[in-house]
Write an enzyme that holds these catalytic residues in place. Structure first.
Site, PDB file in Angstrom:
ATOM      1  N   ARG A  50       0.654  -1.249  -0.098  1.00 55.16           N
ATOM      2  CA  ARG A  50       0.013   0.033   0.064  1.00 55.16           C
ATOM      3  C   ARG A  50       0.800   1.195   0.027  1.00 55.16           C
ATOM      4  O   ARG A  50       0.355   2.443  -0.141  1.00 55.16           O
ATOM      5  CB  ARG A  50      -0.881  -0.121   1.238  1.00 55.16           C
ATOM      6  CG  ARG A  50      -2.054  -0.901   1.169  1.00 55.16           C
ATOM      7  CD  ARG A  50      -2.657  -1.071   2.521  1.00 55.16           C
ATOM      8  NE  ARG A  50      -1.841  -1.806   3.321  1.00 55.16           N
ATOM      9  CZ  ARG A  50      -2.105  -2.883   4.106  1.00 55.16           C
ATOM     10  NH1 ARG A  50      -3.327  -3.196   4.143  1.00 55.16           N
ATOM     11  NH2 ARG A  50      -1.324  -3.437   4.901  1.00 55.16           N
ATOM     12  N   GLY A  51       2.343   0.998   0.358  1.00 58.45           N
ATOM     13  CA  GLY A  51       2.976   2.315   0.490  1.00 58.45           C
ATOM     14  C   GLY A  51       2.942   3.052  -0.756  1.00 58.45           C
ATOM     15  O   GLY A  51       3.544   4.303  -0.310  1.00 58.45           O
ATOM     16  N   ASP A 109      14.837  -1.115  -0.386  1.00 56.80           N
ATOM     17  CA  ASP A 109      15.505  -1.378   0.708  1.00 56.80           C
ATOM     18  C   ASP A 109      16.721  -2.283   0.307  1.00 56.80           C
ATOM     19  O   ASP A 109      17.753  -1.859  -0.184  1.00 56.80           O
ATOM     20  CB  ASP A 109      14.534  -1.673   1.867  1.00 56.80           C
ATOM     21  CG  ASP A 109      15.202  -1.867   3.373  1.00 56.80           C
ATOM     22  OD1 ASP A 109      16.398  -1.401   3.467  1.00 56.80           O
ATOM     23  OD2 ASP A 109      14.929  -2.657   4.042  1.00 56.80           O
ATOM     24  N   GLY A 111      16.301  -4.239  -2.112  1.00 60.15           N
ATOM     25  CA  GLY A 111      16.147  -4.235  -3.698  1.00 60.15           C
ATOM     26  C   GLY A 111      15.371  -5.730  -4.014  1.00 60.15           C
ATOM     27  O   GLY A 111      14.899  -5.715  -5.230  1.00 60.15           O
ATOM     28  N   THR A 113      12.367  -6.814  -3.546  1.00 56.20           N
ATOM     29  CA  THR A 113      10.862  -6.516  -4.145  1.00 56.20           C
ATOM     30  C   THR A 113      10.928  -6.097  -5.352  1.00 56.20           C
ATOM     31  O   THR A 113      10.406  -6.953  -6.281  1.00 56.20           O
ATOM     32  CB  THR A 113      10.236  -5.507  -3.241  1.00 56.20           C
ATOM     33  OG1 THR A 113      10.076  -6.092  -1.872  1.00 56.20           O
ATOM     34  CG2 THR A 113       8.632  -5.330  -3.592  1.00 56.20           C
ATOM     35  N   LYS A 137      17.347   3.643  -0.211  1.00 54.02           N
ATOM     36  CA  LYS A 137      18.308   3.516   0.893  1.00 54.02           C
ATOM     37  C   LYS A 137      19.581   2.752   0.221  1.00 54.02           C
ATOM     38  O   LYS A 137      19.907   1.398   0.284  1.00 54.02           O
ATOM     39  CB  LYS A 137      17.785   2.720   1.874  1.00 54.02           C
ATOM     40  CG  LYS A 137      16.489   3.757   2.497  1.00 54.02           C
ATOM     41  CD  LYS A 137      16.299   2.971   4.180  1.00 54.02           C
ATOM     42  CE  LYS A 137      15.350   2.004   4.266  1.00 54.02           C
ATOM     43  NZ  LYS A 137      14.989   1.826   5.548  1.00 54.02           N
ATOM     44  N   ASP A 165       4.665   3.130   6.239  1.00 54.09           N
ATOM     45  CA  ASP A 165       4.274   3.052   7.497  1.00 54.09           C
ATOM     46  C   ASP A 165       5.228   2.412   8.478  1.00 54.09           C
ATOM     47  O   ASP A 165       6.141   1.884   7.971  1.00 54.09           O
ATOM     48  CB  ASP A 165       3.142   2.113   7.422  1.00 54.09           C
ATOM     49  CG  ASP A 165       3.348   0.882   7.073  1.00 54.09           C
ATOM     50  OD1 ASP A 165       4.034   0.487   6.037  1.00 54.09           O
ATOM     51  OD2 ASP A 165       3.153  -0.122   7.947  1.00 54.09           O
ATOM     52  N   ARG A 171       1.082   6.627   7.872  1.00 49.08           N
ATOM     53  CA  ARG A 171       1.045   6.815   6.293  1.00 49.08           C
ATOM     54  C   ARG A 171       0.492   8.143   6.019  1.00 49.08           C
ATOM     55  O   ARG A 171       0.778   8.596   4.763  1.00 49.08           O
ATOM     56  CB  ARG A 171       0.113   5.725   5.835  1.00 49.08           C
ATOM     57  CG  ARG A 171       0.614   4.360   5.843  1.00 49.08           C
ATOM     58  CD  ARG A 171      -0.213   3.286   4.954  1.00 49.08           C
ATOM     59  NE  ARG A 171      -0.044   1.902   4.981  1.00 49.08           N
ATOM     60  CZ  ARG A 171       0.842   1.034   4.780  1.00 49.08           C
ATOM     61  NH1 ARG A 171       1.913   1.724   4.074  1.00 49.08           N
ATOM     62  NH2 ARG A 171       1.073  -0.205   5.053  1.00 49.08           N
TER      63      ARG A 171
HETATM   64  P1  IMP Z   1      13.031  -4.648  -0.287  1.00 45.15           P
HETATM   65  O1  IMP Z   1      12.470  -5.556  -0.861  1.00 45.15           O
HETATM   66  O2  IMP Z   1      14.050  -4.981   0.871  1.00 45.15           O
HETATM   67  O3  IMP Z   1      13.588  -3.334  -1.036  1.00 45.15           O
HETATM   68  O4  IMP Z   1      11.789  -3.915   0.397  1.00 45.15           O
HETATM   69  C1  IMP Z   1      11.080  -2.750   0.222  1.00 45.15           C
HETATM   70  C2  IMP Z   1       9.809  -2.637   0.943  1.00 45.15           C
HETATM   71  O5  IMP Z   1      10.245  -2.515   2.477  1.00 45.15           O
HETATM   72  C3  IMP Z   1       9.158  -1.238   0.897  1.00 45.15           C
HETATM   73  O6  IMP Z   1       8.190  -1.221  -0.344  1.00 45.15           O
HETATM   74  C4  IMP Z   1       8.548  -1.112   2.068  1.00 45.15           C
HETATM   75  O7  IMP Z   1       7.338  -1.647   2.189  1.00 45.15           O
HETATM   76  C5  IMP Z   1       9.420  -1.718   3.017  1.00 45.15           C
HETATM   77  N1  IMP Z   1      10.342  -0.628   3.858  1.00 45.15           N
HETATM   78  C6  IMP Z   1      11.601  -0.837   3.846  1.00 45.15           C
HETATM   79  N2  IMP Z   1      12.252   0.250   4.447  1.00 45.15           N
HETATM   80  C7  IMP Z   1      11.126   0.936   5.011  1.00 45.15           C
HETATM   81  C8  IMP Z   1      11.107   2.149   5.817  1.00 45.15           C
HETATM   82  O8  IMP Z   1      12.068   2.890   5.895  1.00 45.15           O
HETATM   83  N3  IMP Z   1       9.768   2.737   6.118  1.00 45.15           N
HETATM   84  C9  IMP Z   1       8.462   2.045   5.795  1.00 45.15           C
HETATM   85  N4  IMP Z   1       8.858   1.109   4.895  1.00 45.15           N
HETATM   86  C10 IMP Z   1       9.862   0.489   4.610  1.00 45.15           C
HETATM   87 MG    MG Z   2       6.340  -1.992   0.161  1.00 47.05          MG
END
Ligand code: IMP
Ligand code: MG
Length: 186
Positions: A50-51, A109, A111, A113, A137, A165, A171
């Site tokens: 939902r972000g 974060d 990467g 996803t 990040k 969130d 949010r």
């Molecule tokens: P990744 O697969 O580790 O890149 O995760 C990305 C997902 O983690 C984002 O779409 C967010 O839902 C969640 N996420 C990562 N860091 C944060 C943060 O600092 N605040 C809120 N959600 C985060």
């Molecule tokens: Mg997300």
């Protein structure tokens, strides 16, 4: 900027990106997308729930081209530590074959996803596929990914606001703020 005493949650530490700075940057990204997709009649903004919702709905109003929007809902298998495994909870409705797809997420974060969803979407044969994220990040990346449209790079803080969130809280804050859990729940 608001003073911390006016923050709605105790765990909010400080504002790292103001509402005005977000607005300016989103406008710039919209202009860039408008230029890059001047010849496309089939632009699909595909947001990850939902972000990305707040970002996507603001961004689409800065793109001066016909736009379609759709959403997918994704979750990581392992909640605490990014495991690299992601699950589709709800898929997009549009048949993206032949569309110029822009995948939109709130923050990159590890990467995992973006990498996983990108691969999956490419199998569905869009005309083109680009990645757009409000925040990145870079220090946290575990895999190599490229972000075509990026709002802001931030240090390794956990942040909330503008769609992001902490445990479903924060949010609706209009800015991006870092959190400090030692400040307790608010
Ligand atoms: P990744 O697969 O580790 O890149 O995760 C990305 C997902 O983690 C984002 O779409 C967010 O839902 C969640 N996420 C990562 N860091 C944060 C943060 O600092 N605040 C809120 N959600 C985060
Ligand atoms: Mg997300």
């Amino acid at each position: 900027m608001d003073s911390p005493s006016r923050f709605p949650y105790q765990f909010i530490d400080r504002v790292i990106i103001s509402e005005a700075d977000i607005r300016t940057r989103v406008k710039e990204l919209g202009e860039q997308i408008t230029r890059d997709y001047q010849n496309s009649e089939k632009i699909l903004l595909l947001g990850l729930l939902r972000g990305s919702v707040v970002f996507l709905t603001d961004l689409m109003r800065e793109v001066r081209r016909p736009i379609t929007m759709d959403f997918m809902s994704i979750s990581s298998y392992n909640k605490s530590e990014s495991s690299g495994f992601v699950r589709i909870d709800s898929d997009h409705k549009t048949n993206i074959r032949g569309w110029d797809v822009i995948l939109i997420d709130d923050i990159v974060d590890s990467g995992y996803t973006i990498r996983t969803v990108r691969k999956l979407l490419l199998d569905r044969e869009p005309h083109s596929l680009k990645v757009c994220a409000l925040l990145d990040k870079p220090e946290r990346h575990k895999v190599d990914i490229s972000i075509d449209y990026l709002g802001f790079s931030i240090p390794d803080y956990f942040v909330v606001g503008y769609g992001l969130d902490y445990d479903e809280k924060g949010r609706n804050l209009p800015y991006i703020a870092s959190i400090d859990l030692s400040k307790g729940e608010g």
